[in-house]
Design a protein around this motif. Structure first.
Motif, PDB file in Angstrom:
ATOM      1  N   ASP A  73     -52.186  25.577  15.597  1.00  0.00           N
ATOM      2  CA  ASP A  73     -52.584  24.082  15.508  1.00  0.00           C
ATOM      3  C   ASP A  73     -51.697  23.247  16.281  1.00  0.00           C
ATOM      4  O   ASP A  73     -52.146  22.331  16.877  1.00  0.00           O
ATOM      5  CB  ASP A  73     -52.580  23.652  14.051  1.00  0.00           C
ATOM      6  N   VAL A  74     -50.415  23.646  16.075  1.00  0.00           N
ATOM      7  CA  VAL A  74     -49.199  22.709  16.705  1.00  0.00           C
ATOM      8  C   VAL A  74     -48.047  23.846  17.418  1.00  0.00           C
ATOM      9  O   VAL A  74     -47.889  24.730  16.917  1.00  0.00           O
ATOM     10  CB  VAL A  74     -48.690  21.845  15.692  1.00  0.00           C
ATOM     11  N   LEU A  75     -47.710  23.339  18.582  1.00  0.00           N
ATOM     12  CA  LEU A  75     -46.967  23.851  19.408  1.00  0.00           C
ATOM     13  C   LEU A  75     -45.542  22.859  19.276  1.00  0.00           C
ATOM     14  O   LEU A  75     -45.719  21.798  19.810  1.00  0.00           O
ATOM     15  CB  LEU A  75     -47.243  24.602  20.829  1.00  0.00           C
ATOM     16  N   VAL A  76     -44.524  23.328  18.838  1.00  0.00           N
ATOM     17  CA  VAL A  76     -43.033  22.558  18.845  1.00  0.00           C
ATOM     18  C   VAL A  76     -42.491  23.275  19.776  1.00  0.00           C
ATOM     19  O   VAL A  76     -42.053  24.305  19.959  1.00  0.00           O
ATOM     20  CB  VAL A  76     -42.444  22.631  17.479  1.00  0.00           C
ATOM     21  N   VAL A  77     -41.900  22.410  20.835  1.00  0.00           N
ATOM     22  CA  VAL A  77     -41.235  22.608  22.153  1.00  0.00           C
ATOM     23  C   VAL A  77     -39.829  22.257  21.814  1.00  0.00           C
ATOM     24  O   VAL A  77     -39.426  21.363  21.657  1.00  0.00           O
ATOM     25  CB  VAL A  77     -41.634  22.167  23.355  1.00  0.00           C
ATOM     26  N   GLY A  78     -38.941  23.406  21.428  1.00  0.00           N
ATOM     27  CA  GLY A  78     -37.528  23.045  21.088  1.00  0.00           C
ATOM     28  C   GLY A  78     -37.154  23.249  19.565  1.00  0.00           C
ATOM     29  O   GLY A  78     -37.955  22.638  18.624  1.00  0.00           O
ATOM     30  N   ALA A  79     -36.160  24.202  19.385  1.00  0.00           N
ATOM     31  CA  ALA A  79     -36.019  24.640  17.937  1.00  0.00           C
ATOM     32  C   ALA A  79     -34.439  24.326  17.295  1.00  0.00           C
ATOM     33  O   ALA A  79     -34.100  24.802  16.622  1.00  0.00           O
ATOM     34  CB  ALA A  79     -35.711  26.223  18.008  1.00  0.00           C
ATOM     35  N   TRP A 118     -50.278  24.348   8.074  1.00  0.00           N
ATOM     36  CA  TRP A 118     -50.844  24.338   9.492  1.00  0.00           C
ATOM     37  C   TRP A 118     -50.203  25.436  10.098  1.00  0.00           C
ATOM     38  O   TRP A 118     -49.242  25.861   9.891  1.00  0.00           O
ATOM     39  CB  TRP A 118     -50.351  22.856  10.022  1.00  0.00           C
ATOM     40  N   ARG A 119     -50.817  26.041  11.088  1.00  0.00           N
ATOM     41  CA  ARG A 119     -50.414  27.238  12.051  1.00  0.00           C
ATOM     42  C   ARG A 119     -49.468  26.675  13.077  1.00  0.00           C
ATOM     43  O   ARG A 119     -49.846  25.661  13.679  1.00  0.00           O
ATOM     44  CB  ARG A 119     -51.455  27.891  12.769  1.00  0.00           C
ATOM     45  N   VAL A 120     -48.309  26.975  13.183  1.00  0.00           N
ATOM     46  CA  VAL A 120     -47.044  26.507  13.991  1.00  0.00           C
ATOM     47  C   VAL A 120     -46.832  27.260  14.832  1.00  0.00           C
ATOM     48  O   VAL A 120     -46.122  28.523  14.239  1.00  0.00           O
ATOM     49  CB  VAL A 120     -45.901  25.690  13.074  1.00  0.00           C
ATOM     50  N   GLY A 121     -46.584  27.010  16.098  1.00  0.00           N
ATOM     51  CA  GLY A 121     -45.812  27.757  17.048  1.00  0.00           C
ATOM     52  C   GLY A 121     -44.424  27.152  17.410  1.00  0.00           C
ATOM     53  O   GLY A 121     -44.441  25.981  17.836  1.00  0.00           O
ATOM     54  N   LEU A 122     -43.343  27.746  17.513  1.00  0.00           N
ATOM     55  CA  LEU A 122     -42.070  27.166  17.748  1.00  0.00           C
ATOM     56  C   LEU A 122     -41.443  27.810  18.890  1.00  0.00           C
ATOM     57  O   LEU A 122     -41.121  29.125  18.978  1.00  0.00           O
ATOM     58  CB  LEU A 122     -40.930  27.232  16.561  1.00  0.00           C
ATOM     59  N   LEU A 145     -31.900  26.549  10.079  1.00  0.00           N
ATOM     60  CA  LEU A 145     -33.156  25.928  10.158  1.00  0.00           C
ATOM     61  C   LEU A 145     -34.235  26.760  10.889  1.00  0.00           C
ATOM     62  O   LEU A 145     -35.293  26.942  10.267  1.00  0.00           O
ATOM     63  CB  LEU A 145     -33.205  24.444  11.029  1.00  0.00           C
ATOM     64  N   VAL A 146     -33.941  27.492  11.820  1.00  0.00           N
ATOM     65  CA  VAL A 146     -34.748  28.281  12.684  1.00  0.00           C
ATOM     66  C   VAL A 146     -35.213  29.619  11.514  1.00  0.00           C
ATOM     67  O   VAL A 146     -36.454  29.918  11.595  1.00  0.00           O
ATOM     68  CB  VAL A 146     -34.180  29.074  13.653  1.00  0.00           C
ATOM     69  N   GLN A 147     -34.324  30.096  10.933  1.00  0.00           N
ATOM     70  CA  GLN A 147     -34.527  30.999   9.905  1.00  0.00           C
ATOM     71  C   GLN A 147     -35.471  30.320   8.799  1.00  0.00           C
ATOM     72  O   GLN A 147     -36.614  31.485   8.322  1.00  0.00           O
ATOM     73  CB  GLN A 147     -33.418  31.626   9.309  1.00  0.00           C
ATOM     74  N   GLU A 148     -35.228  29.452   8.164  1.00  0.00           N
ATOM     75  CA  GLU A 148     -36.168  28.848   7.302  1.00  0.00           C
ATOM     76  C   GLU A 148     -37.632  28.359   7.662  1.00  0.00           C
ATOM     77  O   GLU A 148     -38.517  28.864   7.110  1.00  0.00           O
ATOM     78  CB  GLU A 148     -35.521  27.494   6.914  1.00  0.00           C
ATOM     79  N   ALA A 149     -37.510  28.027   9.143  1.00  0.00           N
ATOM     80  CA  ALA A 149     -39.033  28.051   9.823  1.00  0.00           C
ATOM     81  C   ALA A 149     -39.835  29.518   9.752  1.00  0.00           C
ATOM     82  O   ALA A 149     -40.906  29.350   9.655  1.00  0.00           O
ATOM     83  CB  ALA A 149     -38.812  27.296  11.258  1.00  0.00           C
ATOM     84  N   LEU A 204     -42.132  32.251  16.052  1.00  0.00           N
ATOM     85  CA  LEU A 204     -41.158  31.745  16.882  1.00  0.00           C
ATOM     86  C   LEU A 204     -40.988  32.474  18.128  1.00  0.00           C
ATOM     87  O   LEU A 204     -41.038  33.760  18.347  1.00  0.00           O
ATOM     88  CB  LEU A 204     -39.645  32.046  16.110  1.00  0.00           C
ATOM     89  N   LEU A 205     -41.193  31.986  19.353  1.00  0.00           N
ATOM     90  CA  LEU A 205     -40.785  32.394  20.682  1.00  0.00           C
ATOM     91  C   LEU A 205     -39.496  32.229  21.299  1.00  0.00           C
ATOM     92  O   LEU A 205     -39.590  30.780  21.671  1.00  0.00           O
ATOM     93  CB  LEU A 205     -42.070  32.345  21.651  1.00  0.00           C
ATOM     94  N   GLU A 206     -38.647  32.875  21.818  1.00  0.00           N
ATOM     95  CA  GLU A 206     -37.643  32.567  22.051  1.00  0.00           C
ATOM     96  C   GLU A 206     -37.314  32.995  23.547  1.00  0.00           C
ATOM     97  O   GLU A 206     -38.396  33.699  23.913  1.00  0.00           O
ATOM     98  CB  GLU A 206     -36.340  33.353  21.212  1.00  0.00           C
ATOM     99  N   GLY A 207     -36.499  32.423  24.377  1.00  0.00           N
ATOM    100  CA  GLY A 207     -36.245  32.877  25.658  1.00  0.00           C
ATOM    101  C   GLY A 207     -37.717  32.166  26.595  1.00  0.00           C
ATOM    102  O   GLY A 207     -37.886  32.860  27.618  1.00  0.00           O
ATOM    103  N   VAL A 208     -38.178  31.119  25.996  1.00  0.00           N
ATOM    104  CA  VAL A 208     -39.322  30.540  26.825  1.00  0.00           C
ATOM    105  C   VAL A 208     -38.932  29.123  27.394  1.00  0.00           C
ATOM    106  O   VAL A 208     -38.602  28.247  26.657  1.00  0.00           O
ATOM    107  CB  VAL A 208     -40.559  30.507  25.875  1.00  0.00           C
ATOM    108  N   ARG A 209     -39.090  29.219  28.729  1.00  0.00           N
ATOM    109  CA  ARG A 209     -38.695  27.930  29.365  1.00  0.00           C
ATOM    110  C   ARG A 209     -40.109  27.313  29.769  1.00  0.00           C
ATOM    111  O   ARG A 209     -40.648  27.567  30.251  1.00  0.00           O
ATOM    112  CB  ARG A 209     -37.952  28.274  30.617  1.00  0.00           C
ATOM    113  N   VAL A 210     -40.126  25.903  29.111  1.00  0.00           N
ATOM    114  CA  VAL A 210     -41.342  25.382  29.280  1.00  0.00           C
ATOM    115  C   VAL A 210     -41.221  24.436  30.626  1.00  0.00           C
ATOM    116  O   VAL A 210     -40.133  23.792  31.127  1.00  0.00           O
ATOM    117  CB  VAL A 210     -41.617  24.198  28.175  1.00  0.00           C
ATOM    118  N   ASP A 211     -42.152  24.671  31.694  1.00  0.00           N
ATOM    119  CA  ASP A 211     -42.131  23.978  33.035  1.00  0.00           C
ATOM    120  C   ASP A 211     -42.856  22.691  32.740  1.00  0.00           C
ATOM    121  O   ASP A 211     -42.225  21.703  33.477  1.00  0.00           O
ATOM    122  CB  ASP A 211     -42.823  24.904  34.006  1.00  0.00           C
ATOM    123  N   THR A 212     -43.894  22.476  32.262  1.00  0.00           N
ATOM    124  CA  THR A 212     -44.598  21.384  32.203  1.00  0.00           C
ATOM    125  C   THR A 212     -45.683  21.328  31.083  1.00  0.00           C
ATOM    126  O   THR A 212     -46.002  22.516  30.470  1.00  0.00           O
ATOM    127  CB  THR A 212     -45.300  20.929  33.597  1.00  0.00           C
TER     128      THR A 212
END
Length: 369
Positions: A4-10, A26-30, A104-108, A115-123
């Protein structure tokens, strides 16, 4: 990723928001470009407001176990005048960001966040739904959700996508490192104020601590070597100079900047900004983590409303609530910075030394406590 929500930055803003939203069902991607645990340059200081925000997440015991309690702040001026400013309520913590962010990341993740690590957001393309274009291990990603939240800090890729990045006013550069051999055996938080610059010290006891100088553009131009600029700034502050006379760095010096005041409109269709992505403050008052946690706490209720109703007014109302909540902190911070730039630091610290209760009130007012 189905979210439902994509959060950019952990960091603290993104992870704490993810925790709240997951607990709300809610379904959350970080997403984050780093892999945790990761090092993060910081003053390593949580004010009482930040501690209370973490307590409202149910994490006070964990962060207190990972950090060191302090009951107030030592303020010193360029002539050596000092004043102890105890917190009017609660306590602060000294805590390295590598520990806080990982906790905080572990609690999330425990709450069910993907959690998706090593992901660089371009735009990020705003809209209904918004689209995130990113890269991970050389592969292009195209991610969708009902809402995208930018919590990716000072140079936010999300804010840049919305054309919201503006250079901060009178921008400082911070230069700092960890040290041993500091002249303080007990835990303490310091703010040493100079004519145009200032230095924060997180002293963990036993001579160990983190010292970070915030230097104006002029000093960085005059002394191009950041280490030399740091040493020059410390040498001209008597109490700090004494504290550091036998100190030895245990980590490389790190520069971060420019830092300063830069407010931004914190929403666009299908997109919200929190923490430093929504606007930065001058680091003098040391409330960066508090503002990150509190802005995420504010945002959670409005995000929940938006997801339930799909009414864009929820995003507008969040931006208004954020400005109302932080207005006093922003105004006081700007006044303090203006006074320092105009040569009032010595007079200011002397006034606080004459009226210690005023020092305690000011620390609480600036830090939202």
């Amino acid at each position: 990723m189905d979210a439902d929500v994509l959060v950019v930055g952990a960091g603290p803003a993104g992870s704490s928001l993810a925790i709240r939203l997951r607990r709300g069902g809610w379904r959350v991607g970080l997403l984050d470009r780093a892999r945790f645990p990761r090092q993060k340059p910081c003053g390593e200081y949580l004010n009482p407001g930040a501690v209370r925000a973490l307590a409202r997440l149910g994490l006070e015991a964990q962060v207190e176990a990972a950090g060191v309690r302090i009951p107030g702040i030592l303020l010193t001026g360029p002539d050596g005048t000092s004043v102890w400013a105890p917190f009017s309520s609660g306590f602060g913590l000294l805590l390295p960001r590598v520990r806080l962010d990982h906790l905080l990341v572990q609690e999330a993740v425990r709450a069910g966040t993907e959690l998706l690590e090593g992901v660089r957001v371009d735009t990020v393309v705003p809209g209904s739904p918004p689209v995130v274009l990113a890269r991970a291990e050389g592969h292009a990603l195209r991610l969708r959700a009902r809402l995208v939240v930018g919590a990716d800090g000072l140079r936010s890729a999300v804010a840049r996508s919305l054309h919201r990045l503006r250079p901060p006013a009178y921008a400082y550069t911070t230069v700092g490192a960890s040290f041993e051999g500091l002249g303080c055996d007990h835990p303490r938080g310091d703010l040493h104020v100079g004519p145009e610059w200032y230095v924060g010290a997180a002293l963990y006891g036993g001579g160990v601590g983190n010292v970070v100088a915030a230097l104006p553009p002029r000093m960085m131009r005059e002394v191009r070597d950041p280490h030399a600029a740091f040493a020059r700034a410390c040498a001209r502050l008597p109490v700090l100079c004494h504290l550091m006379r036998k100190a030895r760095p245990t980590t490389p010096f790190v520069c971060v900047g420019p830092l300063g005041f830069a407010a931004r409109r914190a929403w666009a269709p299908g997109v919200l900004l929190v923490g430093d992505a929504a606007g930065t403050v001058d680091p003098m008052t040391g409330q960066g983590v508090y503002l990150a946690l509190r802005s995420a706490e504010l945002a959670a209720g409005f995000v929940d409303r938006f997801l339930r109703t799909q009414d864009p007014r929820a995003l507008v109302d969040y931006d208004r609530a954020r400005r109302r909540t932080f207005r006093r902190i922003w105004v006081l911070g700007r006044l303090l910075q203006w006074g320092m730039r105009h040569g009032l630091a010595r007079w200011f610290i002397r006034c606080l030394a004459d009226f210690p209760a005023l020092a305690s009130w000011l620390v609480g007012a600036v830090e939202g406590t």
